[in-house]
Design an enzyme around this catalytic site. Structure first.
Site, PDB file in Angstrom:
ATOM      1  CD  GLU A 183     -10.961  -1.663  -7.772  1.00 46.48           C
ATOM      2  OE1 GLU A 183     -12.030  -1.253  -7.271  1.00 46.48           O
ATOM      3  OE2 GLU A 183      -9.866  -1.530  -7.194  1.00 46.48           O
TER       4      GLU A 183
ATOM      5  CD  GLU B 100      -3.087  -1.022   0.327  1.00 48.92           C
ATOM      6  OE1 GLU B 100      -3.144  -0.056  -0.464  1.00 48.92           O
ATOM      7  OE2 GLU B 100      -3.930  -1.941   0.340  1.00 48.92           O
TER       8      GLU B 100
ATOM      9  CB  THR C  79      -2.475  -1.334  -8.943  1.00 45.25           C
ATOM     10  OG1 THR C  79      -3.731  -2.003  -8.860  1.00 45.25           O
ATOM     11  CG2 THR C  79      -1.866  -1.168  -7.570  1.00 45.25           C
TER      12      THR C  79
ATOM     13  NE  ARG D 267      -3.728   2.817  -0.508  1.00 49.63           N
ATOM     14  CZ  ARG D 267      -4.967   2.685  -0.063  1.00 49.63           C
ATOM     15  NH1 ARG D 267      -5.690   3.731   0.254  1.00 49.63           N
ATOM     16  NH2 ARG D 267      -5.507   1.491   0.103  1.00 49.63           N
TER      17      ARG D 267
ATOM     18  CG  ASP E 110      -6.412  -7.429  -6.863  1.00 46.03           C
ATOM     19  OD1 ASP E 110      -5.305  -7.735  -6.371  1.00 46.03           O
ATOM     20  OD2 ASP E 110      -7.184  -6.613  -6.344  1.00 46.03           O
TER      21      ASP E 110
END
Ligand SMILES: *[C@@H]1O[C@H](CO)[C@@H](O)[C@H](O)[C@H]1NC(C)=O
Ligand SMILES: *[C@@H]1O[C@H](CO)[C@@H](O)[C@H](O)[C@H]1NC(C)=O
Length: 590
Positions: A487, A180, A574, A184, A312
């Site tokens: 998404e 994360e 992502t 980010r 994913d």
């Protein structure tokens, strides 16, 4: 005879083209097939074929849709099929684009007023919190910066930059999630640097990456789930027995590779690439990946296989690593193709009634004798909705006969797997849109699809999917929530750019309106809702950072003209931070 028939058909299509917007490329395709077919026939049957063909041609002459509709349906092509050359510009829908900008300001200004600099925001209590007691790391601010730059919000940007310069610190003695923090914060810093060329961001990116790098110091090189940024130390996850998530270890590569490219420091590249080498070495024969790996031996651990959480972005980054390196790394294309073959063979299913294409999960089960069998569960996370757009993007790059393809691609421009992936992508987006057929128009966190053995209560309702555990009058199950996830709109943005089909803008606008209606908090900000199927909604006091970094960015780009961040020049990490495609000077040695 046959040629004559085709010519007539061409004229007929030409005439009808104006009326209905059906275009020529599908005709080219039809012609190629017809010519090839008759060439391969022996002389004796040629006459019969020619007669049959001219009868067919007469029908087609009278109704070209006989041929065109099945072809268009098969490929998901709509009205505009094939007319747009690659350089076509789609003009911005200014009113809708600006409505999205206003939504971003509504979110950002509330955060700035109540919680500037805190990692997370709670719009109902109008408070911020940090991920750890050791203090914030710019989670929300950094995640939002490139969206402000794209939207031209200069004042907001200037204040955010000031905060980064004067207040942001990574010297926090606490554990942060490696993945994360990378997608980010490192991702946000790198795209901010790309857009501004402001050295401040590159310096901060280097500092953060250097604090994360010790996470890769495991026997296999698969990074630990957590990292103590202050102590510069990798920390295994307390839960999950120190195992690592496949998606988490394989979704750091775009970021570390781009940083390496910018700084000429190979160490970042080596660490990220080594993870891919380990995963390739551990590969399962199906091309699929279990969701857990062991960082000691670098092997997959018996665990579920799915395109949802922890799985994913493994699939996403296989393709995107191939794209980021300007299609110069065949190893990622091979891994991607193998994985997508496996997905088609084992995970893609059609629903019972409406034949919606969905993805399921494979859960391993051991019987008493220790035999393992795999149970297929028809469960699709909202997270999986990135996959439709990703497949379409893969089809026009990895699955192209040669580049560039037109917009939308002509069937003849795609390989057979390219055509398959395009079709699955188009269909999956439709399925994701069907999961928005709820009281709010928003989709739940998790949808289950009907299978004959499911024994669902209330199964008289003829619907292809349901929210598991949802009962009238009872508290909503976890699966029923919508937490501002991006998404679906991410896929809509990609699908629109690759087809020019207005349908995708309409879908996106419907979702945006539903967010405005149900998630907007009057006093500022947006909140998650706990049940997509109940109005009036009940809010959860949280505004996820990906609202500003992803959901609103993709909606903005959907309505912006397509010269902004063309997919031929950018790859999105992502967390929706765009990085330019690079021409690498080195290549994977595995
Ligand atoms: C979050 O961390 C920052 C930096 O240490 C601090 O200034 C701020 O007060 C913290 N916020 C909260 C809500 O604790
Ligand atoms: C990618 O490769 C093509 C040729 O294959 C080249 O024309 C293009 O400039 C490259 N892109 C970048 C960003 O280097």
């Amino acid at each position: 005879m046959a040629e004559d028939g085709l010519r007539k058909r061409g004229r007929a299509v030409g005439a009808k083209e104006k009326a209905e917007g059906k275009k020529a490329p599908t005709l080219d395709q039809g012609k190629g097939t017809a010519v090839a077919a008759s060439a391969s026939l022996s002389k004796g049957t040629t006459l019969l074929v020619a007669v049959l063909f001219s009868v067919f041609a007469v029908f087609v002459y009278q109704d070209p849709s006989l041929v065109l509709d099945p072809i268009n349906d098969f490929f998901g092509f709509e009205e505009n099929a094939g007319i747009l050359p690659p350089s076509t510009t789609f003009v911005a829908d200014i009113a809708k684009r600006d409505a999205v900008i206003n939504a971003f300001k509504h979110a950002w200004l509330a955060y700035e007023r109540d919680a500037m600099g805190d990692d997370e925001y709670h719009p109902i209590s109008q408070k911020g919190t940090n991920l750890t007691a050791a203090g914030g790391i710019g989670y929300t601010v950094i995640d939002s910066i490139d969206t402000m730059l794209l939207m031209g919000l200069q004042d907001e940007y200037a204040r955010a930059r000031k905060w980064v310069e004067t207040k942001m610190s990574f010297d926090r003695d606490a554990n942060f999630n490696t993945f994360e923090t990378t997608i980010r914060v490192l991702g946000g810093l790198l795209s901010a640097y790309h857009f501004t060329k402001d050295e401040l961001y590159l310096e901060k990116a280097k500092e953060l990456a250097d604090r994360i790098m010790p996470a890769f110091e495991t026997p296999s090189g698969l990074p630990t789930s957590n990292v103590n940024l202050g102590q510069r130390k990798g920390v295994p996850a307390q839960d999950n027995k120190g195992l690592v998530s496949t998606a988490e270890v394989s979704t750091l590569q775009l970021e570390f590779r781009y940083l390496s490219y910018l700084t000429d420091n190979d160490a970042y590249w080596d660490a990220a690439e080594n993870v891919m080498r380990v995963i390739k070495g551990a590969s399962l024969t199906t091309g699929l990946a279990s969701i857990f790996m062991n960082p000691t031996d670098g092997r997959f651990v018996l665990s579920p296989i799915r395109l949802g959480s922890r799985g994913d972005s493994y699939y996403e980054y296989l393709l995107k690593q191939y794209l980021q390196t300007n299609l110069t790394e065949p190893v990622y294309q091979d891994m991607y193709n193998g994985a997508i073959d496996g997905v088609h063979a084992h995970l893609i299913r059609k629903s019972e009634l409406a034949k919606l294409t969905y993805t399921s999960e494979l859960i391993p089960e051991k019987d008493r004798s220790g035999q393992i069998s795999w149970r297929l569960v028809p469960k699709q996370d909202h997270l999986v909705c990135f996959f439709g757009g990703s497949l379409m993007l893969g089809a026009v790059t990895s699955g192209a006969q040669s580049l560039p393809v037109s917009v939308p691609p002509r069937p003849s421009q795609l390989t057979s797997t390219g055509k398959r992936d395009w079709q699955t992508g188009v269909d999956l987006i439709e399925t994701c849109m069907r999961t928005h057929d709820t009281a709010t128009g928003l989709s739940p966190e998790i949808a289950h699809f009907r299978i004959p053995s499911d024994k669902v209560v209330g199964s008289s309702i003829p619907q292809d999917w349901y929210i598991k555990g949802a009962k009238p009058g009872a508290p909503a199950p976890y699966d029923a929530r919508y937490i501002l996830r991006p998404e679906t709109v991410e896929s809509l943005f990609i699908a629109y750019r690759l087809t020019g089909d207005e349908k995708y803008r309409q879908y996106g606008w419907n979702i945006f309106k539903a967010i405005e209606t149900h998630c907007k908090i009057e006093t500022g900000g947006y909140a998650s809702i706990i049940n997509v199927d109940a109005v009036p909604v009940e809010h959860e006091d949280k505004m996820e950072t990906f609202l500003m970094s992803e959901t609103l960015k993709y909606l903005y780009l959907l309505f912006e003209d397509n010269s902004v961040l063309p997919l031929s020049e950018y790859v999105f990490n992502t967390e929706a931070h765009p990085f330019p495609i690079i021409n690498p000077s080195r290549h994977a040695a595995f």
